[in-house]
Design an enzyme around this catalytic site. Structure first.
Site, PDB file in Angstrom:
ATOM      1  N   HIS A 164       0.334   5.978 -33.703  1.00  0.00           N
ATOM      2  CA  HIS A 164      -0.583   7.120 -33.576  1.00  0.00           C
ATOM      3  C   HIS A 164      -0.345   8.122 -34.698  1.00  0.00           C
ATOM      4  O   HIS A 164       0.166   9.223 -34.476  1.00  0.00           O
ATOM      5  CB  HIS A 164      -0.431   7.781 -32.201  1.00  0.00           C
ATOM      6  CG  HIS A 164      -1.045   6.974 -31.105  1.00  0.00           C
ATOM      7  ND1 HIS A 164      -0.312   6.252 -30.201  1.00  0.00           N
ATOM      8  CD2 HIS A 164      -2.350   6.757 -30.790  1.00  0.00           C
ATOM      9  CE1 HIS A 164      -1.133   5.634 -29.355  1.00  0.00           C
ATOM     10  NE2 HIS A 164      -2.373   5.921 -29.701  1.00  0.00           N
ATOM     11  N   ASN A 165      -0.733   7.717 -35.873  1.00  0.00           N
ATOM     12  CA  ASN A 165      -0.569   8.597 -37.031  1.00  0.00           C
ATOM     13  C   ASN A 165      -1.918   8.714 -37.753  1.00  0.00           C
ATOM     14  O   ASN A 165      -2.939   8.208 -37.267  1.00  0.00           O
ATOM     15  CB  ASN A 165       0.535   8.036 -37.944  1.00  0.00           C
ATOM     16  CG  ASN A 165       0.282   6.577 -38.287  1.00  0.00           C
ATOM     17  OD1 ASN A 165      -0.863   6.180 -38.540  1.00  0.00           O
ATOM     18  ND2 ASN A 165       1.323   5.766 -38.273  1.00  0.00           N
ATOM     19  N   SER A 166      -1.907   9.343 -38.912  1.00  0.00           N
ATOM     20  CA  SER A 166      -3.186   9.613 -39.588  1.00  0.00           C
ATOM     21  C   SER A 166      -3.832   8.330 -40.128  1.00  0.00           C
ATOM     22  O   SER A 166      -5.035   8.314 -40.387  1.00  0.00           O
ATOM     23  CB  SER A 166      -2.986  10.622 -40.717  1.00  0.00           C
ATOM     24  OG  SER A 166      -2.151  10.076 -41.706  1.00  0.00           O
ATOM     25  N   HIS A 168      -4.027   5.516 -38.383  1.00  0.00           N
ATOM     26  CA  HIS A 168      -4.839   5.057 -37.239  1.00  0.00           C
ATOM     27  C   HIS A 168      -6.136   5.871 -37.176  1.00  0.00           C
ATOM     28  O   HIS A 168      -7.220   5.316 -36.963  1.00  0.00           O
ATOM     29  CB  HIS A 168      -4.039   5.194 -35.941  1.00  0.00           C
ATOM     30  CG  HIS A 168      -4.842   5.013 -34.690  1.00  0.00           C
ATOM     31  ND1 HIS A 168      -5.545   3.855 -34.403  1.00  0.00           N
ATOM     32  CD2 HIS A 168      -5.084   5.864 -33.643  1.00  0.00           C
ATOM     33  CE1 HIS A 168      -6.173   3.995 -33.235  1.00  0.00           C
ATOM     34  NE2 HIS A 168      -5.921   5.205 -32.769  1.00  0.00           N
ATOM     35  N   ASP A 205      -6.958  11.350 -31.731  1.00  0.00           N
ATOM     36  CA  ASP A 205      -5.557  11.287 -31.271  1.00  0.00           C
ATOM     37  C   ASP A 205      -4.732  12.418 -31.880  1.00  0.00           C
ATOM     38  O   ASP A 205      -3.495  12.300 -31.999  1.00  0.00           O
ATOM     39  CB  ASP A 205      -4.922   9.935 -31.655  1.00  0.00           C
ATOM     40  CG  ASP A 205      -5.238   8.834 -30.649  1.00  0.00           C
ATOM     41  OD1 ASP A 205      -5.410   9.139 -29.459  1.00  0.00           O
ATOM     42  OD2 ASP A 205      -5.316   7.653 -31.069  1.00  0.00           O
ATOM     43  N   ASP A 313     -11.735   2.625 -31.391  1.00  0.00           N
ATOM     44  CA  ASP A 313     -10.336   2.939 -31.075  1.00  0.00           C
ATOM     45  C   ASP A 313      -9.501   1.692 -30.802  1.00  0.00           C
ATOM     46  O   ASP A 313      -8.318   1.643 -31.128  1.00  0.00           O
ATOM     47  CB  ASP A 313     -10.320   3.882 -29.859  1.00  0.00           C
ATOM     48  CG  ASP A 313      -8.982   4.554 -29.669  1.00  0.00           C
ATOM     49  OD1 ASP A 313      -8.190   4.585 -30.620  1.00  0.00           O
ATOM     50  OD2 ASP A 313      -8.741   5.082 -28.560  1.00  0.00           O
ATOM     51  N   GLN A 381      -0.100  -8.694 -26.732  1.00  0.00           N
ATOM     52  CA  GLN A 381      -1.337  -8.928 -27.458  1.00  0.00           C
ATOM     53  C   GLN A 381      -2.270  -9.831 -26.673  1.00  0.00           C
ATOM     54  O   GLN A 381      -3.451  -9.558 -26.557  1.00  0.00           O
ATOM     55  CB  GLN A 381      -1.046  -9.545 -28.830  1.00  0.00           C
ATOM     56  CG  GLN A 381      -0.372  -8.571 -29.754  1.00  0.00           C
ATOM     57  CD  GLN A 381      -1.076  -7.233 -29.754  1.00  0.00           C
ATOM     58  OE1 GLN A 381      -2.182  -7.118 -30.236  1.00  0.00           O
ATOM     59  NE2 GLN A 381      -0.453  -6.217 -29.185  1.00  0.00           N
TER      60      GLN A 381
HETATM   61  N1  LIG Z   1      -3.112  -4.140 -30.614  1.00  0.00           N
HETATM   62  C1  LIG Z   1      -2.822  -3.448 -29.525  1.00  0.00           C
HETATM   63  N2  LIG Z   1      -1.965  -3.960 -28.600  1.00  0.00           N
HETATM   64  C2  LIG Z   1      -1.666  -3.284 -27.471  1.00  0.00           C
HETATM   65  N3  LIG Z   1      -2.151  -2.067 -27.188  1.00  0.00           N
HETATM   66  C3  LIG Z   1      -2.998  -1.519 -28.078  1.00  0.00           C
HETATM   67  C4  LIG Z   1      -3.366  -2.170 -29.276  1.00  0.00           C
HETATM   68  N4  LIG Z   1      -4.222  -1.378 -29.958  1.00  0.00           N
HETATM   69  C5  LIG Z   1      -4.381  -0.269 -29.219  1.00  0.00           C
HETATM   70  N5  LIG Z   1      -3.645  -0.349 -28.099  1.00  0.00           N
HETATM   71  C6  LIG Z   1      -3.568   0.636 -27.011  1.00  0.00           C
HETATM   72  O1  LIG Z   1      -4.890   1.033 -26.702  1.00  0.00           O
HETATM   73  C7  LIG Z   1      -4.923   2.429 -26.720  1.00  0.00           C
HETATM   74  C8  LIG Z   1      -6.251   3.013 -27.080  1.00  0.00           C
HETATM   75  O2  LIG Z   1      -6.104   4.425 -27.121  1.00  0.00           O
HETATM   76  P1  LIG Z   1      -4.976   5.067 -28.055  1.00  0.00           P
HETATM   77  O3  LIG Z   1      -5.310   4.893 -29.508  1.00  0.00           O
HETATM   78  O4  LIG Z   1      -4.647   6.417 -27.594  1.00  0.00           O
HETATM   79  O5  LIG Z   1      -3.676   4.169 -27.750  1.00  0.00           O
HETATM   80  C9  LIG Z   1      -3.902   2.796 -27.804  1.00  0.00           C
HETATM   81  C10 LIG Z   1      -2.799   1.871 -27.471  1.00  0.00           C
HETATM   82  O6  LIG Z   1      -2.053   2.368 -26.405  1.00  0.00           O
HETATM   83 ZN   LIG Z   2      -6.513   5.993 -30.834  1.00  0.00          ZN
END
Ligand SMILES: Nc1ncnc2c1ncn2[C@@H]1O[C@@H]2COP(=O)(O)O[C@H]2[C@H]1O
Ligand SMILES: [Zn+2]
Length: 517
Positions: A164-166, A168, A205, A313, A381
Site C-alpha cells: 500500500h504505497n504510492s 499501488h 488508499d 483496485d 493467490q
Molecule cells: N494479489 C493479491 N493477493 C491477495 N490479496 C490481494 C491481492 N491484491 C490485492 N489484494 C487485497 O485486496 C485488497 C483490495 O483493497 P486494498 O488495496 O485496500 O487491499 C488489497 C489487498 O488486501
Molecule cells: Zn488499494
C-alpha cells in the site's frame, strides 16, 4: 466533527487541557467553559479526543492521522523542489515520455515508471492524465497547484509499506484510466466524473498504515474509534484526500464544483472497502441480468465508476505475469508483517497473515470455501484469484464485452493456472521434505537403539541435546500427523514483546471477508 491533529498536546487529562485551551485571552472568562465545551463536543468526541491525546505525541502529525513515521523516499528530483515547472520539464525526458505515451495500455508497468521518474510516478502520471483529458483547461486549473495536489498525495502514502504505497496508487489510477477509455464508459462520462475518478483512484488508499481494519479495531486505534469500526480505512482515505485538495489550493479553484466533486470522491473511495464487495456485486449482477443500466443517467454512471475503481483496485492478477507476480509477493509481504506485529502483541495471528502457520490442507480450488489455514503466497493467490477477483471480473467482462475485458479474463485465467502449478509444486516439495524428515528420524531412532544395545555410551542421564528445541518445521503439514507445538496446545512466539517502538501507530485487517466466503 472535523478533526485536524496539528498541535502538540501534552499528556494531561483531557478536561484539563480543554480548560487551558478555552481559558485563553479571548475565551471570555471561565464561567461558560463547560457549557461551551459541551456545545462543541459530543460524548463520542470526548472519547476520541481522549484516545488521541492520552499519550505524548512528540511531533505534529500534519494532515494525516495515522501518526506513522514515514521514511521519505529518496527522490532523484527532490533538488528541483522549488521550481515546479522545472521539475515537470526535467522529469519528462524521453524515457518518461515514451512510457506515458503508452499509459493507456494494459501492460503498463507502474514499477518502471517509478524507476524512470526517480520515484515520482504518481504525480508524473496524474499531471500527465490531467493534461491528456484536458482537465487543466476545462476547469482552468493552475498546473502548479495540481502538481502540489499530487505531491501531497504521494507524500501521504507510506513508502515503507511493501504494497500500500504510492506505486499501488499509480497502478490503480492507470487501470482506472484504461477503464475510462472503454467505449461503453468514455462516451458518457463528464469532465467532473473523470476528475473525480482519477483523484478517487490515486487517493483511494491514502495514508494506509500497512495493516488492516481488523488490526486497528483489535488495537483500539483512534481511527477505529472515530469511524466506529466501519470502513475505518476508507473513511480515513477519502477524508485525507479532501485535506490534500484543500491544502494544495485546487479546491479553491474548483469552488463551483466542490460539493459534487467531494461527494463523488467519497463514494468512489468508500466503494473500495473490499468487505462491501458482495453488496456491490449483487447490485451489479441484478442490473446486468435486467439490462437496466443506462449510462446516460448520472446515477448509473456513478455506480459503474464505483465498480470500475473496485476492479482497478484488485486488477493486479489480470496484469501480465511479471507485474502480477510482483504485486502478489508485495501484498503477501505486507500481510506477513502484520502477522508479525500481531504475534509480538500477543494477539491472535490473522490466518492469512501467519507465515509460520502449520496449515492443515491446501486450498481447495474447487470448493466454495477458502482454506482458513492457507498462508503461502501461492495459496493466498489461488484463493484470492478464485474467490475475489474472478467473480468481479466475470461481471465486469459481461458489462464491457470489449477486447480489453476479454484480454483481462484470459490473463487472469493464465495467472491462476500458474499459481495453481506453483501451489502444487510447493505441496510436492513440502511432502518430500516431510518424508525425508521422517526417514531421518527413523534412522536416528534405529542408531539410538543399536547404540543402547551394543555400547557403553549412554549414561542414562539426560544430555544437553535433550533440552534443545527441535529445529522449527516452518511449513509442516498436519496431514502427516506430525505433532507440532501448536497441535500440542503450546502457542509459539507468544513471548510478550514490547514492540511499541517498531509498530506503526495505526493499523488494520486482512481479507477475512473472502476467507470466510
Ligand atoms: N494479489 C493479491 N493477493 C491477495 N490479496 C490481494 C491481492 N491484491 C490485492 N489484494 C487485497 O485486496 C485488497 C483490495 O483493497 P486494498 O488495496 O485496500 O487491499 C488489497 C489487498 O488486501
Ligand atoms: Zn488499494
Amino acid at each position: 466533527m472535523r478533526l485536524f491533529v496539528r498541535v502538540y498536546l501534552p499528556p494531561k487529562p483531557f478536561e484539563e487541557r480543554l480548560s487551558e485551551i478555552f481559558s485563553g485571552p479571548d475565551s471570555g472568562g471561565d464561567g461558560g467553559l463547560d457549557e461551551m465545551a459541551h456545545r462543541l463536543f459530543t460524548k463520542e468526541d470526548y472519547v476520541l479526543l481522549d484516545a488521541l491525546t492520552s499519550r505524548p505525541t512528540a511531533v505534529s502529525t500534519g494532515r494525516f492521522l495515522t501518526m506513522h513515521k514515514r521514511r521519505r523516499k529518496k527522490l532523484a528530483t527532490r533538488c528541483l523542489h522549488h521550481e515546479y515547472q522545472a521539475l515537470l520539464d526535467d522529469v519528462h525526458h524521453g524515457l518518461v515520455q515514451n512510457i506515458l505515451k503508452n499509459c493507456g495500455e494494459w501492460a503498463f508497468n507502474a514499477f518502471t515508471l517509478e524507476n524512470v521518474t526517480g520515484g515520482r510516478a504518481l504525480p508524473v502520471l496524474c499531471v500527465h492524465l490531467f493534461h491528456w483529458y484536458g482537465l487543466l483547461e476545462y476547469f482552468k486549473l493552475d498546473v502548479v497547484r495540481v502538481w502540489k495536489l499530487f505531491t501531497l498525495i504521494e507524500e501521504g502514502y507510506h513508502s515503507t509499506n511493501p504494497y500500500h504505497n504510492s506505486i499501488h496508487a499509480t497502478d490503480v489510477t492507470q487501470a482506472m484510466h484504461c477503464f475510462l477509455q472503454e467505449e461503453k464508459i468514455r462516451q458518457y462520462v463528464t469532465p467532473l466524473e473523470i476528475m473525480a475518478s482519477l483523484i478517487g483512484a490515486v487517493a483511494h488508499d491514502l495514508d494506509h498504515p500497512g495493516v488492516n481494519q481488523h488490526f486497528l479495531i483489535s488495537t483500539s486505534n483512534h481511527l477505529a474509534i472515530l469511524y466506529q469500526n466501519m470502513s475505518v480505512l476508507e473513511n480515513h482515505h477519502w477524508r485525507s484526500a479532501i485535506g490534500c485538495l484543500l491544502e494544495s489550493g485546487v479546491a479553491e479553484q474548483l469552488q463551483p464544483y466542490r460539493g459534487e466533486l467531494e461527494n463523488q470522491i467519497r463514494d468512489l473511495i468508500l466503494a473500495t472497502d473490499i468487505n462491501r464487495q458482495p453488496e456491490f456485486l449483487s447490485r451489479f449482477r441484478k442490473h446486468l441480468n435486467e439490462g437496466s443500466l443506462d449510462l446516460r443517467q448520472a446515477e448509473h454512471r456513478h455506480f459503474i465508476l464505483q465498480i470500475a475503481l473496485k476492479c482497478a483496485d484488485i486488477s493486479n492478477p489480470t496484469r501480465p505475469w511479471d507485474i502480477s507476480h510482483k504485486w502478489s509477493l508485495k501484498v503477501c509481504d505486507e500481510f506477513f508483517r502484520q502477522g508479525e506485529y500481531e504475534r509480538k502483541l500477543n494477539l491472535p495471528v490473522t490466518s492469512i497473515c501467519d507465515q509460520q502457520s502449520t496449515s492443515v490442507a491446501k486450498i481447495q480450488v474447487d470448493s466454495t470455501k477458502c482454506d482458513q489455514q492457507s498462508t503461502s503466497v501461492a495459496k493466498t493467490q489461488v484463493g484470492f484469484l478464485k474467490f475475489m477477483v474472478t467473480p468481479l471480473f466475470v461481471e465486469w467482462h459481461r458489462f464491457l464485452g470489449s477486447p480489453l475485458s476479454t484480454h483481462m479474463m484470459a490473463v487472469l485465467e493464465e495467472n491462476r493456472r500458474r499459481w495453481e502449478e506453483l501451489e502444487k509444486a510447493e505441496q510436492a516439495e513440502e511432502t518430500q521434505t516431510e518424508l525425508s524428515e521422517a526417514d531421518a528420524a527413523e534412522r536416528e531412532e534405529e542408531e539410538r537403539q543399536e547404540g543402547a544395545a551394543t555400547g557403553p555410551v549412554g549414561t542414562g542421564q539426560p544430555t544437553e541435546r535433550d533440552f534443545m528445541p527441535s529445529p522449527p518445521k516452518e511449513i509442516r503439514r498436519q496431514s502427516l500427523a506430525v505433532p507440532t507445538l501448536e497441535s500440542l496446545g503450546v502457542r509459539r512466539h507468544s513471548v510478550p514483546v514490547n514492540i511499541e517502538q517498531s509498530l506503526p501507530r495505526t493499523i488494520y485487517r486482512c481479507l477475512e471477508h473472502w476467507q470466510n466466503q
